[in-house]
Design a protein around this motif. Structure first.
Motif: not given
Length: 169
Positions: A65, A67, A73, A96-103, A106
């Motif tokens: 990430s 951050e 991720i 799982e926590e980072s899915q559906r965010q475009g990672y 990218e």
């Protein structure tokens, strides 16, 4: 994205979480990656990775990430360097926590762009199940097309491929 090294793979395989985090300069997710995920992603024993890391870890990256406190991720791996026909196969996973965010889009996009810029690479392949809609969406947005299907224990597997002329980010 940071390169995957033999030391990182060994630390993950051996469950040495603190060492893995130190090597990557980032926190690992609580449940990722498990040994089973690593074994499926690499399709090679650790001794095979050690014997030829330049080929076996060709293009493999850990996604971090952006951050202030980096965290792992996911990862993008190739199943070895280009074969005699100039083909490589990419695989990827986002925790799982980072899915559906475009990672995923990218990370896979950057890795495939890198691979297609390599002179020995003619095309990149990928495989996913028909029911894995998020994975299919990533591949199709990047210009991959289905070139074959096969049956697997978990369902129908789609075989995708993209060459430089069809790739899009």
């Amino acid at each position: 994205m940071v390169p995957m090294t033999v030391k990182v793979v060994e630390a993950v395989f051996d469950g040495r979480r603190a060492e893995t985090e130190a090597l990557l300069g980032a926190k690992m997710p609580a449940a990722w990656p498990g040994r089973a995920l690593v074994e499926r992603a690499f399709l090679a024993r650790i001794d095979a990775v050690r014997a030829d890391p330049d080929h076996r870890l060709w293009g493999d990256r850990v996604a971090l990430s952006r951050e202030p406190s980096p965290r792992v991720i996911g990862s993008v791996v190739f199943h070895g360097g280009p074969d005699a026909e100039g083909l490589v196969e990419v695989a990827y996973g986002i925790e799982e926590e980072s899915q559906r965010q475009g990672y995923g889009f990218e990370a896979v996009g950057a890795s495939v762009a890198w691979a297609l810029a390599e002179p020995r690479v003619r095309a990149v392949r990928a495989s996913t199940f028909t029911w894995h809609l998020a994975s299919r969406r990533i591949l199709e947005k990047l210009g991959f097309c289905v070139v074959a299907t096969e049956d697997d224990l978990l369902g129908e597997m789609l075989k995708y491929q993209v060459d430089p002329s069809a790739f899009r980010r």
